[in-house]
Write an enzyme that holds these catalytic residues in place. Sequence first.
Site, mmCIF file in Angstrom:
data_model
loop_
_atom_site.group_PDB
_atom_site.id
_atom_site.type_symbol
_atom_site.label_atom_id
_atom_site.label_comp_id
_atom_site.label_asym_id
_atom_site.label_seq_id
_atom_site.Cartn_x
_atom_site.Cartn_y
_atom_site.Cartn_z
ATOM 1 N N GLY A 31 -1.079 4.444 -9.556
ATOM 2 C CA GLY A 31 -0.392 5.612 -9.008
ATOM 3 C C GLY A 31 -0.107 6.594 -10.120
ATOM 4 C CB CYS B 274 -7.227 8.453 -10.855
ATOM 5 S SG CYS B 274 -8.407 7.134 -10.542
ATOM 6 C CD GLU C 43 -6.213 0.758 -14.175
ATOM 7 O OE1 GLU C 43 -6.526 1.898 -14.553
ATOM 8 O OE2 GLU C 43 -6.717 -0.271 -14.643
ATOM 9 N N PRO D 162 0.831 -1.204 0.000
ATOM 10 C CG PRO D 162 -0.118 -1.131 2.141
ATOM 11 C CD PRO D 162 0.901 -1.853 1.306
HETATM 12 P P1 NDP Z 1 2.603 7.505 -6.576
HETATM 13 O O1 NDP Z 1 2.927 7.239 -8.005
HETATM 14 O O2 NDP Z 1 3.402 8.494 -5.844
HETATM 15 O O3 NDP Z 1 2.683 6.145 -5.728
HETATM 16 C C1 NDP Z 1 1.934 5.014 -6.063
HETATM 17 C C2 NDP Z 1 2.509 3.819 -5.335
HETATM 18 O O4 NDP Z 1 3.808 3.511 -5.879
HETATM 19 C C3 NDP Z 1 2.730 4.050 -3.844
HETATM 20 O O5 NDP Z 1 2.439 2.867 -3.136
HETATM 21 C C4 NDP Z 1 4.205 4.377 -3.798
HETATM 22 O O6 NDP Z 1 4.784 4.152 -2.551
HETATM 23 C C5 NDP Z 1 4.753 3.415 -4.830
HETATM 24 N N1 NDP Z 1 6.072 3.754 -5.323
HETATM 25 C C6 NDP Z 1 6.727 4.943 -5.284
HETATM 26 N N2 NDP Z 1 7.938 4.837 -5.888
HETATM 27 C C7 NDP Z 1 8.042 3.568 -6.326
HETATM 28 C C8 NDP Z 1 9.051 2.836 -7.039
HETATM 29 N N3 NDP Z 1 10.194 3.410 -7.437
HETATM 30 N N4 NDP Z 1 8.829 1.548 -7.330
HETATM 31 C C9 NDP Z 1 7.664 0.946 -6.963
HETATM 32 N N5 NDP Z 1 6.686 1.580 -6.280
HETATM 33 C C10 NDP Z 1 6.866 2.878 -5.977
HETATM 34 O O7 NDP Z 1 1.051 7.867 -6.571
HETATM 35 P P2 NDP Z 1 0.153 8.339 -5.353
HETATM 36 O O8 NDP Z 1 0.162 7.323 -4.273
HETATM 37 O O9 NDP Z 1 0.557 9.727 -5.019
HETATM 38 O O10 NDP Z 1 -1.302 8.317 -5.999
HETATM 39 C C11 NDP Z 1 -1.777 9.355 -6.756
HETATM 40 C C12 NDP Z 1 -1.701 9.040 -8.232
HETATM 41 O O11 NDP Z 1 -2.387 7.836 -8.476
HETATM 42 C C13 NDP Z 1 -2.381 10.068 -9.101
HETATM 43 O O12 NDP Z 1 -1.596 10.353 -10.231
HETATM 44 C C14 NDP Z 1 -3.670 9.399 -9.518
HETATM 45 O O13 NDP Z 1 -4.201 9.882 -10.715
HETATM 46 C C15 NDP Z 1 -3.235 7.976 -9.608
HETATM 47 N N6 NDP Z 1 -4.387 7.079 -9.480
HETATM 48 C C16 NDP Z 1 -4.784 6.374 -10.576
HETATM 49 C C17 NDP Z 1 -5.896 5.569 -10.511
HETATM 50 C C18 NDP Z 1 -6.325 4.744 -11.671
HETATM 51 O O14 NDP Z 1 -7.083 3.805 -11.476
HETATM 52 N N7 NDP Z 1 -5.917 5.018 -12.891
HETATM 53 C C19 NDP Z 1 -6.678 5.452 -9.275
HETATM 54 C C20 NDP Z 1 -6.158 6.207 -8.187
HETATM 55 C C21 NDP Z 1 -5.041 7.000 -8.306
HETATM 56 P P3 NDP Z 1 4.846 5.347 -1.486
HETATM 57 O O15 NDP Z 1 3.463 5.850 -1.287
HETATM 58 O O16 NDP Z 1 5.341 4.641 -0.318
HETATM 59 O O17 NDP Z 1 5.769 6.370 -2.077
#
Ligand code: NDP
Length: 529
Positions: free
Chosen positions: A238, A294, A260, A188
């Site tokens: 993300g 998102c 996604e 998460p």
């Molecule tokens: P991030 O891209 O910052 O992070 C997403 C996840 O990736 C987190 O668990 C994060 O960990 C992890 N992460 C970060 N760096 C790495 C890495 N180098 N390798 C692997 N995993 C990594 O997104 P947010 O959490 O800020 O979420 C917001 C974004 O998500 C927005 O752009 C939104 O549009 C998108 N989103 C898309 C959806 C869809 O269905 N298309 C739905 C919901 C959101 P940590 O948090 O610990 O940094």
Amino acid sequence: MTDSLTRPERTRPELSRPEALDAQGATGDDVLEVHSPATGDLVGAYAVDDDDSVRAAVARAREDAAWWGGLGFEGRKEILDQWRGVIARRAGQLADVVHRETGKPHSDAMLEVALTVDHLAWAAKHAPKVLGSRKVSSGPLMANQAATLEYLPLGVIGVIGPWNYPVFTPMGSIGYALAAGNAVVFKPSELTPGVGVWLADALREVVPQRHLLQVVVGRGETGAALCGSAIDKLAFTGSTATGKKVMAACAQNLTPVLIEAGGKDPLLVDEDADVAAAADATVWGAFSNAGQTCIGVERVYVHEKVYADFVGEVTRLAGDVRAGSGDGVKYGPMTMPSQVDVIKGQVEDAVAKGATVTFGDVADLGQHRTVQPIVLTDVPADSTAITEETFGPTVAVTRVRDMDEAVELANATAYGLGSTVFSKARGPELARRLRSGMTAVNGVITFAAIPSLPFGGVGDSGFGRIHGEDGLKEFTYAKAVARQRFKPPLALTTFARTAKTDTTLATIVNALHGGASQLPKLPKRPKGA
Ligand code: NDP
């Protein structure tokens, strides 16, 4: 009883008090502390998983994936239904965790849980029909064969999720991956680990000795460790930027990915639209969850004939939206503090380029963790408020002369996640012309709550699908079997094939396909040409 049934259960250590951290020897980077965005209080502390513990979790998942895959659809459905029951009965408790970690109002968290439960029911119920073995036609050339197709689980799925909808969003992958017969290791967001732990604990109550859903906690490094581990697929939700890193890391092992990513969703208002309904959808679609959605509405293109009415109505409704903490607020503070600066930067950029702030107080933007609604109009197309994901409670409204212009502007983005159309006569037609994975017509975000519809985007919004039939197939591989029923009249796949067989085959192919799509007669060449 197998070994794994007698294995001692691994429990995730929640280090709930700061003193407990030292007692367990976990400090600094070894510990992830979670603070409430609303109060700043410490609401949880967790030991961080490193490369070794991620690898160990994947190995445990691998063992139990074989058991889970072998259970079959009915056995899996029984367990998933029990899990669903636990989540539904304790929805309030789960919503509390979401509320504490994200700052969103409890009722919004309840909505998220409710939709998740509905998806889980759909996935478990429909998995046999969508994925189960079925006969397919073997065609005239191979009529001696019986052809069957089924979709088998990949094995272990890594899921990396965001914080904005920490139940609904990752469960779109987790629930469907489990229903398809896989075990899951879930990382998460560092802002919402407690939600992941809660979900995994709830499933462990139903199947205590099995590691069907394990949570690994940590920051980006833990996510990167999951990408590099021996998983069979990685489902990422993300930002687009992190999605690219995830893809690059997974490429090292040729691990397939589902991405996604973000969006910059448009909403179109046609001249015949129900303006009040379109304004209501805009206000909720743009501001709910503090715009941290998102598929939130970020850009609106309105037919010039209804523009003034629409802007008036949006402004009036925005005035009723109060954000903050406590009773009666419509949304909470920004979950991620740094997002406040992103919003401020985009609004300042838009205003500097000539945009009008039609609603909202931007003077003290950047001073508070809670951002009140902002409506911008006349925003130039090259402003970051139009070109980049905002992920905040702002919306940019643009006047257009007709829906052709609206479609053109709506599609002028690298993103392609969701979109919305308000039109009485032309809804489906305009929806098809929008380059986005999903479109709501005369409603907003409705597609996400319909379990049979696939969810996902194109372009910078990613690829692959969660939800629906596609969402189940996403976590499987197609298994094709051709079984010989009787000796073939024409032996084709043998070195003993004869010249007579080749001639007969050519005759049959010509009879079957030679008449298809005759070439059009070429126009006669003009004399002298
Ligand atoms: P991030 O891209 O910052 O992070 C997403 C996840 O990736 C987190 O668990 C994060 O960990 C992890 N992460 C970060 N760096 C790495 C890495 N180098 N390798 C692997 N995993 C990594 O997104 P947010 O959490 O800020 O979420 C917001 C974004 O998500 C927005 O752009 C939104 O549009 C998108 N989103 C898309 C959806 C869809 O269905 N298309 C739905 C919901 C959101 P940590 O948090 O610990 O940094």
